[in-house]
Design a protein around this motif. Sequence first.
Motif, PDB file in Angstrom:
ATOM      1  N   VAL A  12       0.860  -1.187   0.000  1.00  0.00           N
ATOM      2  CA  VAL A  12       0.000   0.000   0.000  1.00  0.00           C
ATOM      3  C   VAL A  12       0.897   1.238   0.000  1.00  0.00           C
ATOM      4  O   VAL A  12       2.098   1.152   0.254  1.00  0.00           O
ATOM      5  CB  VAL A  12      -0.937   0.059   1.238  1.00  0.00           C
ATOM      6  CG1 VAL A  12      -1.906  -1.102   1.237  1.00  0.00           C
ATOM      7  CG2 VAL A  12      -0.137   0.112   2.535  1.00  0.00           C
ATOM      8  N   HIS A  13       0.287   2.367  -0.313  1.00  0.00           N
ATOM      9  CA  HIS A  13       1.014   3.629  -0.268  1.00  0.00           C
ATOM     10  C   HIS A  13       0.473   4.496   0.860  1.00  0.00           C
ATOM     11  O   HIS A  13      -0.736   4.559   1.065  1.00  0.00           O
ATOM     12  CB  HIS A  13       0.872   4.380  -1.595  1.00  0.00           C
ATOM     13  CG  HIS A  13       1.781   3.856  -2.656  1.00  0.00           C
ATOM     14  ND1 HIS A  13       3.145   3.904  -2.542  1.00  0.00           N
ATOM     15  CD2 HIS A  13       1.527   3.251  -3.834  1.00  0.00           C
ATOM     16  CE1 HIS A  13       3.701   3.373  -3.621  1.00  0.00           C
ATOM     17  NE2 HIS A  13       2.740   2.953  -4.427  1.00  0.00           N
ATOM     18  N   VAL A  45      -2.795   8.752   5.947  1.00  0.00           N
ATOM     19  CA  VAL A  45      -3.717   7.760   5.394  1.00  0.00           C
ATOM     20  C   VAL A  45      -2.949   6.838   4.456  1.00  0.00           C
ATOM     21  O   VAL A  45      -1.965   7.236   3.832  1.00  0.00           O
ATOM     22  CB  VAL A  45      -4.903   8.447   4.670  1.00  0.00           C
ATOM     23  CG1 VAL A  45      -4.452   9.180   3.411  1.00  0.00           C
ATOM     24  CG2 VAL A  45      -6.000   7.432   4.317  1.00  0.00           C
ATOM     25  N   GLU A  46      -3.406   5.607   4.384  1.00  0.00           N
ATOM     26  CA  GLU A  46      -2.826   4.643   3.450  1.00  0.00           C
ATOM     27  C   GLU A  46      -3.923   4.129   2.539  1.00  0.00           C
ATOM     28  O   GLU A  46      -5.076   4.019   2.944  1.00  0.00           O
ATOM     29  CB  GLU A  46      -2.206   3.475   4.219  1.00  0.00           C
ATOM     30  CG  GLU A  46      -1.006   3.891   5.023  1.00  0.00           C
ATOM     31  CD  GLU A  46      -0.506   2.769   5.906  1.00  0.00           C
ATOM     32  OE1 GLU A  46       0.547   2.204   5.611  1.00  0.00           O
ATOM     33  OE2 GLU A  46      -1.199   2.465   6.896  1.00  0.00           O
ATOM     34  N   ARG A  96      -1.277   5.565  -4.399  1.00  0.00           N
ATOM     35  CA  ARG A  96      -0.819   6.831  -3.823  1.00  0.00           C
ATOM     36  C   ARG A  96      -1.724   7.988  -4.209  1.00  0.00           C
ATOM     37  O   ARG A  96      -1.837   8.959  -3.481  1.00  0.00           O
ATOM     38  CB  ARG A  96       0.623   7.119  -4.236  1.00  0.00           C
ATOM     39  CG  ARG A  96       0.811   7.281  -5.717  1.00  0.00           C
ATOM     40  CD  ARG A  96       2.279   7.496  -6.059  1.00  0.00           C
ATOM     41  NE  ARG A  96       2.419   7.706  -7.484  1.00  0.00           N
ATOM     42  CZ  ARG A  96       2.420   6.733  -8.393  1.00  0.00           C
ATOM     43  NH1 ARG A  96       2.312   5.472  -8.019  1.00  0.00           N
ATOM     44  NH2 ARG A  96       2.518   7.002  -9.673  1.00  0.00           N
ATOM     45  N   HIS A  97      -2.418   7.877  -5.368  1.00  0.00           N
ATOM     46  CA  HIS A  97      -3.325   8.954  -5.770  1.00  0.00           C
ATOM     47  C   HIS A  97      -4.510   9.030  -4.831  1.00  0.00           C
ATOM     48  O   HIS A  97      -4.939  10.106  -4.445  1.00  0.00           O
ATOM     49  CB  HIS A  97      -3.824   8.734  -7.196  1.00  0.00           C
ATOM     50  CG  HIS A  97      -2.732   8.873  -8.200  1.00  0.00           C
ATOM     51  ND1 HIS A  97      -2.839   8.412  -9.478  1.00  0.00           N
ATOM     52  CD2 HIS A  97      -1.496   9.410  -8.100  1.00  0.00           C
ATOM     53  CE1 HIS A  97      -1.719   8.675 -10.116  1.00  0.00           C
ATOM     54  NE2 HIS A  97      -0.896   9.268  -9.308  1.00  0.00           N
ATOM     55  N   ASN A  98      -5.043   7.867  -4.474  1.00  0.00           N
ATOM     56  CA  ASN A  98      -6.155   7.855  -3.531  1.00  0.00           C
ATOM     57  C   ASN A  98      -5.732   8.416  -2.182  1.00  0.00           C
ATOM     58  O   ASN A  98      -6.490   9.133  -1.535  1.00  0.00           O
ATOM     59  CB  ASN A  98      -6.671   6.428  -3.345  1.00  0.00           C
ATOM     60  CG  ASN A  98      -7.516   5.984  -4.522  1.00  0.00           C
ATOM     61  OD1 ASN A  98      -7.827   6.779  -5.400  1.00  0.00           O
ATOM     62  ND2 ASN A  98      -7.875   4.714  -4.542  1.00  0.00           N
ATOM     63  N   ALA A  99      -4.519   8.073  -1.764  1.00  0.00           N
ATOM     64  CA  ALA A  99      -4.048   8.553  -0.464  1.00  0.00           C
ATOM     65  C   ALA A  99      -3.977  10.081  -0.458  1.00  0.00           C
ATOM     66  O   ALA A  99      -4.446  10.724   0.481  1.00  0.00           O
ATOM     67  CB  ALA A  99      -2.699   7.930  -0.128  1.00  0.00           C
ATOM     68  N   VAL A 100      -3.440  10.662  -1.522  1.00  0.00           N
ATOM     69  CA  VAL A 100      -3.303  12.127  -1.507  1.00  0.00           C
ATOM     70  C   VAL A 100      -4.652  12.806  -1.737  1.00  0.00           C
ATOM     71  O   VAL A 100      -4.921  13.881  -1.175  1.00  0.00           O
ATOM     72  CB  VAL A 100      -2.193  12.593  -2.489  1.00  0.00           C
ATOM     73  CG1 VAL A 100      -2.603  12.465  -3.914  1.00  0.00           C
ATOM     74  CG2 VAL A 100      -1.790  14.037  -2.203  1.00  0.00           C
TER      75      VAL A 100
END
Lengths: 293, 293
Positions: free
Chosen positions: A175-176, A194-195, A199-203
Amino acid sequence: MPQPTLSPPPAPGALPWLSQARLPPTRAIEIVDERGERRAIQIPDERPLTVFVDRRELVTLMTLGSRPELLVLGYLLNQGLVAAPAQVESVTVDWEVAAAAVKLRTGIADFEARTARRVVTTGCGQGTVFGEISAGLDALVFASSPPGRVSQRALQRMLAAMRELDSVYRMAGSVHGTALWPAAVDTAGPLFFVEDVGRHNAVDTVAGWMAMARVPGGDKLLYTTGRLTSEMVMKAARIGVPMLVSRNGVTAMGLDLARRLGMALLGRAANHRFLCYCGAERLDWDATVQASA
Amino acid sequence: MPQPTLSPPPAPGALPWLSQARLPPTRAIEIVDERGERRAIQIPDERPLTVFVDRRELVTLMTLGSRPELLVLGYLLNQGLVAAPAQVESVTVDWEVAAAAVKLRTGIADFEARTARRVVTTGCGQGTVFGEISAGLDALVFASSPPGRVSQRALQRMLAAMRELDSVYRMAGSVHGTALWPAAVDTAGPLFFVEDVGRHNAVDTVAGWMAMARVPGGDKLLYTTGRLTSEMVMKAARIGVPMLVSRNGVTAMGLDLARRLGMALLGRAANHRFLCYCGAERLDWDATVQASA
């Protein structure tokens, strides 16, 4: 038949109502290792979440579901589909039907036009952004002074703290993570962490949190475990954060965009080390830190 | 004004004509490291490539541009937008305009309908697939016997060879590699190896190569540096490869799909180690290999 409850008219600038549909981020499975031995491990447990905006299907995101409402809100903001959180009346996630229902206060007038152009992006190689994401790029250029600076010592504190953080990555890998820090990096830990599987979802989730908490980005830095691609740089710029730090590296388009926007990009950041790809003028170098590195 | 040259009518089952518009995958930049020292490093140099199918804009892919024509062909096949390479007359990439022009022999009758539904996928979190990708899933289920097996010794040979391979990753990091191997893993190296900014692009390029070389997948294995997400599993199934090996881990949806399709998934594979997530019956375990591990 029960009538739906009518909500009172929203106050101007009111924040959206969000459901709280969190899911556990991992699942236990049994594997066989190279010695033929069976044992249990945890793996990330992502689910599809289809986003409906005023009952129109927009997109399906894959997510761990830790903060799905913030993800959806941040996605809409980062895609430029809504300009401010006050435009959103509510985000209601229902995992029974794997759907996020977004209710707008105003509607997206040109919904079809705004979502017609697909750009499949780097990263996984095929991320989606709609045509609007690069609109108004020049408005995102950061002032070179005064704010948005970080000291080498603060960076070191942040990297040490990120290493210690209890995380899905530690438990299950794959996961990112993304964390928002004050540039001064105090000992209280990240403002938000958040993970997610991407990484796009996280940001995007960070963007959703900042919108709900009304937190500005100018004096913050964003740490990510993912690569610094053009979309990551764009998303950081959208939330007003001029400094991006990654455990990973950079790509050419990410670098070009960050230079154009006047941001600082640091990569390969772990322990005492890092590479500064651009925006070195935002760093306060510290000879004592360097000597002890 | 010169008239365009008329091509002869294609032979049935003819392969598409492809341009050869390769680009160097990296670019040198100057960085400042944590000691304040300047030095040059290489970074991946991805570019946007907009795909036009019979002059209609389909999508923009971000790619290193090592094998852009194979990427585009494989993308169309893996998305189910064309059923066979013979449907494609030519793929012409022109980096001056960052465009890939695809000419079909038959046209996509229901182009709009096929590309209307967007699913934003895992991985980077927001990859694009169109609605068609999961169509006909049941037709992709692998027979459990006889082919598609690999020995533990062959796996070990492959992992050793992948470690030694000269690569963009070694030079610049931040890219994903994918290699197609015969399940017997002879010493000649992978049948095909490609790297790109995203693992999806890399595996699509493998699909394009297999289509052009008319290579079947049933007795092959696919190595990837990326995570085993549902899209990776789907893409491997589409090219008929029943065994996926990754240096990285698995996600829950990737695992669920692989189980349903009767595939073997191995992750965390490096040196002598691996985890078999599913399909252990496709592995020939070897006590001598295990003892020396």
